[in-house]
Design an enzyme around this catalytic site. Structure first.
Site, PDB file in Angstrom:
ATOM      1  N   ASP A 101       0.990  -1.185  -0.145  1.00 52.34           N
ATOM      2  CA  ASP A 101      -0.079  -0.065  -0.101  1.00 52.34           C
ATOM      3  C   ASP A 101       0.967   1.271  -0.074  1.00 52.34           C
ATOM      4  O   ASP A 101       1.825   1.273   0.890  1.00 52.34           O
ATOM      5  CB  ASP A 101      -0.671  -0.072   1.378  1.00 52.34           C
ATOM      6  CG  ASP A 101      -2.193   0.373   0.989  1.00 52.34           C
ATOM      7  OD1 ASP A 101      -2.544   1.640   0.720  1.00 52.34           O
ATOM      8  OD2 ASP A 101      -3.271  -0.255   1.530  1.00 52.34           O
ATOM      9  N   ASP A 203      -3.136   4.606  -2.366  1.00 53.43           N
ATOM     10  CA  ASP A 203      -4.192   5.160  -1.863  1.00 53.43           C
ATOM     11  C   ASP A 203      -4.561   6.400  -2.053  1.00 53.43           C
ATOM     12  O   ASP A 203      -3.972   7.289  -2.549  1.00 53.43           O
ATOM     13  CB  ASP A 203      -3.573   5.207  -0.139  1.00 53.43           C
ATOM     14  CG  ASP A 203      -4.709   5.525   0.940  1.00 53.43           C
ATOM     15  OD1 ASP A 203      -5.629   4.632   1.110  1.00 53.43           O
ATOM     16  OD2 ASP A 203      -4.930   6.640   1.314  1.00 53.43           O
ATOM     17  N   GLU A 266      -6.516   3.192  -6.071  1.00 50.85           N
ATOM     18  CA  GLU A 266      -7.738   3.397  -5.310  1.00 50.85           C
ATOM     19  C   GLU A 266      -8.439   4.462  -5.930  1.00 50.85           C
ATOM     20  O   GLU A 266      -8.048   5.716  -5.498  1.00 50.85           O
ATOM     21  CB  GLU A 266      -7.325   3.398  -3.625  1.00 50.85           C
ATOM     22  CG  GLU A 266      -8.860   3.134  -2.994  1.00 50.85           C
ATOM     23  CD  GLU A 266      -9.065   4.055  -1.570  1.00 50.85           C
ATOM     24  OE1 GLU A 266      -9.966   3.446  -0.974  1.00 50.85           O
ATOM     25  OE2 GLU A 266      -7.980   4.581  -1.239  1.00 50.85           O
ATOM     26  N   HIS A 327     -10.854  -3.258   3.570  1.00 51.27           N
ATOM     27  CA  HIS A 327     -10.841  -2.882   5.132  1.00 51.27           C
ATOM     28  C   HIS A 327     -11.680  -1.578   5.231  1.00 51.27           C
ATOM     29  O   HIS A 327     -11.811  -1.139   6.149  1.00 51.27           O
ATOM     30  CB  HIS A 327      -9.536  -2.618   5.244  1.00 51.27           C
ATOM     31  CG  HIS A 327      -8.863  -1.515   4.650  1.00 51.27           C
ATOM     32  ND1 HIS A 327      -8.879  -1.520   3.360  1.00 51.27           N
ATOM     33  CD2 HIS A 327      -8.591  -0.382   5.056  1.00 51.27           C
ATOM     34  CE1 HIS A 327      -8.042  -0.352   2.822  1.00 51.27           C
ATOM     35  NE2 HIS A 327      -8.155   0.335   3.700  1.00 51.27           N
ATOM     36  N   ASP A 328     -12.322  -0.946   4.129  1.00 46.96           N
ATOM     37  CA  ASP A 328     -13.211   0.230   4.184  1.00 46.96           C
ATOM     38  C   ASP A 328     -14.806  -0.044   4.239  1.00 46.96           C
ATOM     39  O   ASP A 328     -15.540   0.654   4.420  1.00 46.96           O
ATOM     40  CB  ASP A 328     -13.014   1.288   3.400  1.00 46.96           C
ATOM     41  CG  ASP A 328     -11.468   1.671   3.285  1.00 46.96           C
ATOM     42  OD1 ASP A 328     -11.077   1.848   4.750  1.00 46.96           O
ATOM     43  OD2 ASP A 328     -10.586   2.128   2.485  1.00 46.96           O
TER      44      ASP A 328
HETATM   45  C1  GLC Z   1      -8.065   4.980   1.787  1.00 43.37           C
HETATM   46  C2  GLC Z   1      -8.021   3.869   2.694  1.00 43.37           C
HETATM   47  C3  GLC Z   1      -8.664   4.188   4.196  1.00 43.37           C
HETATM   48  C4  GLC Z   1      -8.004   5.360   4.651  1.00 43.37           C
HETATM   49  C5  GLC Z   1      -8.163   6.298   3.872  1.00 43.37           C
HETATM   50  C6  GLC Z   1      -7.013   7.587   4.450  1.00 43.37           C
HETATM   51  O1  GLC Z   1      -9.385   5.158   1.518  1.00 43.37           O
HETATM   52  O2  GLC Z   1      -8.486   2.730   2.343  1.00 43.37           O
HETATM   53  O3  GLC Z   1      -8.572   2.857   5.143  1.00 43.37           O
HETATM   54  O4  GLC Z   1      -8.448   5.684   5.947  1.00 43.37           O
HETATM   55  O5  GLC Z   1      -7.550   5.962   2.545  1.00 43.37           O
HETATM   56  O6  GLC Z   1      -5.675   7.211   3.933  1.00 43.37           O
END
Ligand code: GLC
Ligand code: MG
Length: 534
Positions: A101, A203, A266, A327-328
């Protein structure tokens, strides 16, 4: 290159590990790198090709690692640099790839860069972050909102200015308009690739550039107070700015300095905007993550439409991908129910494009109830009671019926779900009808049949709760027929499946020949059918 002429990230399957929750090795209740090392057998038996680790960098853990204090280090909670190098070597020895990541949008407020930046307005690193003077009334410079609730601006009393944070105030946004920031971040990418890392999941890549005029975001028409407060505004000026495309292209060119690496972005955006991240001439991300299966209502016609739209919207040569959980977002088994979770597994692993699996979904792990005193996620703490918290989908991996599901000998950082005695790797390994057995069978079939991984996608018209399509490559052909409802249904497959055979059912209990072109599905059943042998 593979025998099929595709790269590993095209024909392969990605498995996401949330390191805090996979396997603890030292009894501190938090998963770590030696723990992952100990559990690689599970990934090999499952048959996946690549492991993506959520962040393992040094971090104060305000957002559990998504607040990075050193982009080239390893947090001691997770292990040492030596343990990381050993993990890379072992992952490779087993024929797997390792994806990290990468969190470029922001740093921790404890990153030395930010500490230096906030020291004075003249600091050499001041412009590495986004600073603005207060509005005339002393309030925030504009209306921009944090994704985690409240204003996105935090006042820094020491220097009398506000800094921008798209997420927590402990996560100040980097200024990606500054070339020095870009170079420092690209060097971090290079250093991981030099150590053998096979690629990155970047991310919030669509957030990197914000409006240079700092214009207010418009009000969102449909928003009501019960909803996520962030959605009160349309993030027109804070995300998906045109200039972000230059950054993505640069990042890709850094990735291309090393052979055979992958860049995954992402991105939560509507389809047309998502496609822009492949870049002009495919010089952007190899795979802008496609989250449609996570967000869409679970109806056959909706899914059929979105799959067709996605296939149709891809740029020429753009490689598709599908994600069922992360995980979100709430776990798939909780979103669609345990019976449909099996159908969802078959869908994910028979669609065209790279599938990404979220750890535990191969067991049918569900969202776990979290008592108020057990909440760890800052999102839930900032915006309580709206069901936005992400702890329920981050509970420890369920390995066995041993205490704490075999995850830790200590006190787990999040509670172990109540169903762990039945829902665990050990129990399901010994059960030929289990979810894990289904996942293993689906993965094995996909690995052995090019038509299922890289073949073309051809929809077959169906109605009601039925979703039917074919996958075709070089003379090989599969039909996939999924019943998204609880009522039995009859499917008529195309003529070429006359006298064909059920190759795999989500129920793992049939392999009969078809009568004619008809296949009878039970409620919540999916099947993969092969034509009669010529
Ligand atoms: C992304 C991650 C998430 C995180 C956010 C801020 O969306 O997947 O878990 O809280 O970015 O970094
Ligand atoms: Mg540990």
């Amino acid at each position: 290159m593979h025998k099929t002429g595709t790269a590993w990230w095209q024909h392969g399957i990605v498995y996401q590990i949330y390191p805090r929750s996979f396997q603890d090795s030292d009894g501190d209740g938090i998963g770590d790198l030696p723990g992952i090392m100990d559990r690689l057998d599970h990934l090999v038996e499952l048959g996946v090709d690549a492991v993506w680790l959520s962040p393992i960098y040094p971090s104060p853990m305000a957002d559990f690692g998504y607040d990075v204090a050193d982009f080239t280090g390893i947090d001691p909670i997770f292990g040492t640099q030596e343990q990381f190098d050993a993990l890379v070597a072992e992952v490779h020895r087993r024929g797997l790839k390792l994806i990290l990541d990468f969190v470029p949008n922001h740093t921790s407020d404890r990153h030395p860069w930010f500490e230096e930046a906030r020291r004075s307005r003249d600091s050499a690193r001041r412009d590495w972050y986004i600073w603005r003077d207060p509005a005339p009334d002393g309030g925030p410079p504009n209306n921009w909102l944090s994704n985690f609730g409240g204003s996105a601006w935090e006042f820094d009393a020491g220097t009398g200015q506000y800094y921008y944070h798209a997420f927590l105030k402990e996560q100040p946004d980097l200024n990606w308009r500054n070339p020095a920031v870009r170079e420092a971040m690209y060097d971090a990418l290079r250093s991981w690739m030099a150590r053998g890392v096979d690629g990155f999941r970047v991310d919030v890549i669509w957030h990197l550039i914000k409006d240079d005029q700092f214009r207010n975001n418009p009000i969102s028409p449909g928003w009501t107070p019960g909803m996520d407060p962030f959605h009160r505004l349309v993030p027109l000026y804070t995300a998906d700015r045109p200039e972000v495309q230059d950054v993505v292209r640069e990042m890709r060119s850094v990735i291309d300095e090393y052979d055979d690496r992958v860049l995954i972005g992402e991105i939560y955006l509507p389809l047309e905007r998502l496609m822009a991240y492949y870049g002009v001439d495919l010089a952007g991300a190899h795979m802008p993550f496609n989250f449609q299966l996570i967000d869409a209502p679970w109806h056959a016609r909706t899914l059929e439409g979105l799959i067709g739209d996605y296939e149709g919207a891809l740029p020429p040569g753009g490689w598709p991908n599908w994600v069922l959980g992360n995980h979100d977002k709430p776990r798939i088994a909780s979103r669609v129910g345990p019976a449909q979770a099996r159908v969802a597994a078959m869908l994910l692993l028979t669609l065209r494009g790279t599938p990404t699996l979220y750890y535990g979904d191969e067991l049918g792990m569900e969202n776990s109830p979290i008592r108020p005193d057990q909440v760890r996620d800052p999102f839930e703490k900032n915006v309580p009671g709206k069901g936005l918290g992400r702890d329920p989908q981050r509970t420890p991996m369920q390995w066995s019926a041993a205490p704490n599901a075999g995850f830790t000998t200590g006190r787990p950082w999040l509670p172990i779900p109540g169903n762990f005695r039945e829902v665990n790797v050990e129990a399901q390994s010994g059960d030929a009808g289990s979810m894990l057995s289904l996942y293993r069978a689906l993965v094995a079939l996909r690995r052995s049949e090019a038509a299922l991984s890289i073949g073309s996608y051809e929809p077959v018209s169906a109605d009601g709760d039925l979703l039917v399509f074919q996958r075709v490559s070089a003379g090989d052909r599969f039909a996939v027929a999924l019943n998204l409802g609880p009522t039995p249904a009859r499917v008529d497959l195309p003529d070429r499946f006359a006298g064909g055979r059920v190759r795999l059912s989500t129920h793992l209990d049939r392999s009969e020949a078809l009568r004619g072109t008809t296949v009878e599905l039970r409620g919540d059943e999916g099947v993969i059918v092969v034509p009669a042998a010529p």
